[in-house]
Design a protein around this motif. Structure first.
Motif, short mmCIF file in Angstrom:
data_model
loop_
_atom_site.label_atom_id
_atom_site.label_comp_id
_atom_site.label_asym_id
_atom_site.label_seq_id
_atom_site.Cartn_x
_atom_site.Cartn_y
_atom_site.Cartn_z
N GLU A 275 47.83 38.96 55.35
CA GLU A 275 47.20 38.64 54.07
C GLU A 275 47.14 39.86 53.15
OE1 GLU A 275 46.17 35.77 52.97
OE2 GLU A 275 46.43 34.56 54.76
N LEU A 276 46.81 41.01 53.71
CA LEU A 276 46.74 42.23 52.90
C LEU A 276 48.11 42.64 52.39
CD1 LEU A 276 44.16 44.36 54.94
CD2 LEU A 276 43.78 43.12 52.79
N SER A 277 49.14 42.45 53.21
CA SER A 277 50.49 42.80 52.76
C SER A 277 50.93 41.91 51.61
CB SER A 277 51.46 42.71 53.93
OG SER A 277 51.56 41.37 54.40
N LEU A 278 50.60 40.62 51.68
CA LEU A 278 50.92 39.72 50.56
C LEU A 278 50.15 40.12 49.31
CD1 LEU A 278 50.99 36.20 52.28
CD2 LEU A 278 52.92 37.45 51.32
N THR B 171 42.46 35.75 69.15
CA THR B 171 42.11 37.00 69.80
C THR B 171 41.96 38.07 68.73
OG1 THR B 171 44.43 37.63 70.11
CG2 THR B 171 43.39 36.35 71.88
N CYS B 172 41.41 39.19 69.12
CA CYS B 172 41.23 40.27 68.15
C CYS B 172 42.57 40.73 67.59
CB CYS B 172 40.49 41.44 68.80
SG CYS B 172 38.78 41.08 69.24
N ASP B 173 43.57 40.81 68.45
CA ASP B 173 44.90 41.24 68.00
C ASP B 173 45.51 40.22 67.04
OD1 ASP B 173 47.38 42.99 68.32
OD2 ASP B 173 48.15 41.05 68.99
N THR B 174 45.37 38.93 67.35
CA THR B 174 45.93 37.89 66.49
C THR B 174 45.25 37.89 65.13
OG1 THR B 174 46.40 36.55 68.44
CG2 THR B 174 46.43 35.44 66.31
N LEU B 175 43.92 37.97 65.11
CA LEU B 175 43.19 37.98 63.84
C LEU B 175 43.50 39.23 63.03
CD1 LEU B 175 39.71 36.59 64.99
CD2 LEU B 175 41.53 35.38 63.76
N ALA B 176 43.65 40.36 63.71
CA ALA B 176 43.98 41.60 62.99
C ALA B 176 45.35 41.50 62.34
CB ALA B 176 43.93 42.79 63.95
N ARG B 177 46.33 40.91 63.05
CA ARG B 177 47.66 40.76 62.47
C ARG B 177 47.67 39.73 61.34
NH1 ARG B 177 51.33 38.81 65.83
NH2 ARG B 177 50.13 38.52 67.74
N ARG C 299 60.44 53.32 53.21
CA ARG C 299 59.87 52.01 52.88
C ARG C 299 59.08 52.00 51.58
NH1 ARG C 299 56.99 54.60 56.66
NH2 ARG C 299 54.70 54.63 56.59
N PHE C 300 58.59 53.18 51.14
CA PHE C 300 57.82 53.24 49.90
C PHE C 300 58.71 53.26 48.66
CE2 PHE C 300 54.86 55.06 53.02
CZ PHE C 300 53.76 54.25 52.81
N ALA C 301 60.02 53.26 48.86
CA ALA C 301 60.93 53.26 47.70
C ALA C 301 60.97 51.92 47.01
CB ALA C 301 62.33 53.66 48.15
N SER C 302 60.61 50.84 47.69
CA SER C 302 60.66 49.51 47.11
C SER C 302 59.54 48.66 47.69
CB SER C 302 62.01 48.85 47.41
OG SER C 302 61.99 47.48 47.09
N PRO C 303 58.89 47.85 46.85
CA PRO C 303 57.85 46.96 47.40
C PRO C 303 58.40 45.97 48.41
CG PRO C 303 58.35 46.41 45.11
CD PRO C 303 59.02 47.71 45.39
N LEU C 304 59.67 45.60 48.28
CA LEU C 304 60.26 44.69 49.25
C LEU C 304 60.37 45.33 50.62
CD1 LEU C 304 61.58 41.94 49.78
CD2 LEU C 304 63.76 42.97 49.14
N LEU C 305 60.81 46.59 50.67
CA LEU C 305 60.91 47.29 51.95
C LEU C 305 59.54 47.49 52.58
CD1 LEU C 305 63.57 50.03 51.09
CD2 LEU C 305 63.91 47.94 52.41
N LEU C 306 58.55 47.83 51.76
CA LEU C 306 57.20 48.02 52.28
C LEU C 306 56.62 46.72 52.79
CD1 LEU C 306 54.83 49.90 52.76
CD2 LEU C 306 54.07 49.46 50.42
N ASN D 117 58.32 44.15 53.89
CA ASN D 117 59.03 43.81 55.12
C ASN D 117 58.50 44.60 56.31
OD1 ASN D 117 61.55 42.61 56.53
ND2 ASN D 117 61.78 44.79 56.86
N ASP D 118 58.19 45.89 56.09
CA ASP D 118 57.65 46.72 57.16
C ASP D 118 56.29 46.20 57.61
OD1 ASP D 118 57.96 49.49 58.60
OD2 ASP D 118 55.91 49.46 57.83
N LEU D 119 55.42 45.87 56.66
CA LEU D 119 54.10 45.36 57.01
C LEU D 119 54.19 43.97 57.65
CD1 LEU D 119 52.09 46.45 53.83
CD2 LEU D 119 52.01 47.47 56.10
N ALA D 120 55.11 43.15 57.15
CA ALA D 120 55.24 41.79 57.68
C ALA D 120 55.75 41.80 59.12
CB ALA D 120 56.18 40.97 56.79
N THR D 121 56.71 42.68 59.43
CA THR D 121 57.20 42.76 60.81
C THR D 121 56.11 43.28 61.75
OG1 THR D 121 58.12 44.95 60.30
CG2 THR D 121 59.61 43.05 60.18
N THR D 122 55.27 44.19 61.25
CA THR D 122 54.14 44.66 62.07
C THR D 122 53.15 43.54 62.31
OG1 THR D 122 54.38 46.90 61.17
CG2 THR D 122 52.30 46.36 62.22
#
Length: 219
Positions: free
Chosen positions: A35-38, A24-30, A177-184, A186-191
């Motif tokens: 991929e972009l977060s990685l 679906t559009c939502d699945t492909l967008a996520r 979240r911008f204080a560490s790449p790990l926090l950022l 994690n935020d993008l991955a959970t989204t």
């Protein structure tokens, strides 16, 4: 090399989902967001390595600086952010909620039936007290409904307070979240996974609406 492997794996997943008709559009967008977060996470570490290497220092100095940056960005800063969030927004244990729930359950079900019934009819004046005959299944259902209402009246304020503190705690970490790449990451991955705060609030709102409709229908 790792980025190319991950990108290929994501592309293979997308092709498989399209072939099966599950996309679906939502699945492909996520999936794209994942991929972009990685890619952003890998680019951040490549930038750190390039900055260290551009200093023209010795191999030992570069290794020492890289180790320090790795410890700082992956352990020190995330730990400091979470510790600050815990101090600013302390979260009580769910055990307190469970104790209150059990205590309210015991006190309610150990109460006298007629008292609970009178309380129900007082809370619902639209239902005449003599509508249901004593000993009938309808009257027993009314008793159960009022008992559940009493339990919810005791538990819901505590549950709401716990949820509010948990939201404040997660919001504090999200703001930093911008204080560490790990926090950022994690935020993008959970989204991307669909478990971010917005979806959590939407699920909680659906739950509250369902409970309200359930109570309204059966009461």
């Amino acid at each position: 090399r790792g980025g190319l492997t991950t990108a290929f794996a994501g592309l293979a997943i997308a092709v498989l989902m399209l072939a099966r008709g599950d996309a679906t559009c939502d699945t492909l967008a996520r999936l794209v967001l994942w991929e972009l977060s990685l890619a952003a996470y890998a680019a951040c570490w490549l930038a750190v390595i390039a900055w260290i290497d551009a200093g023209g220092r010795s191999i030992a100095a570069n290794l020492l600086m890289a180790s320090g940056a790795w410890i700082l960005l992956l352990f020190v800063l995330p730990g400091a952010v979470t510790t600050f969030a815990e101090l600013r927004h302390p979260i009580d244990s769910r055990a307190e909620l469970e104790r209150t729930r059990r205590q309210a359950y015991q006190e309610t079900w150990n109460g006298r039936n007629e008292e609970i019934l009178r309380a129900f009819y007082a809370a619902h004046p639209e239902i005449p007290p003599d509508r249901d005959a004593p000993g009938s299944l309808e009257r027993y259902a009314v008793f159960q409904m009022r008992a559940l209402e009493l339990i919810q009246e005791e538990v819901r304020p505590i549950e709401a307070a716990l949820d509010a503190r948990a939201r404040a705690y997660r919001g504090s970490i999200h703001a930093a979240r911008f204080a560490s790449p790990l926090l950022l990451f994690n935020d993008l991955a959970t989204t991307a996974a669909g478990t971010d705060e917005a979806r959590r609030e939407d699920f909680r709102a659906q739950r509250e609406r369902f409970l309200a409709e359930w109570d309204e229908f059966y009461a």
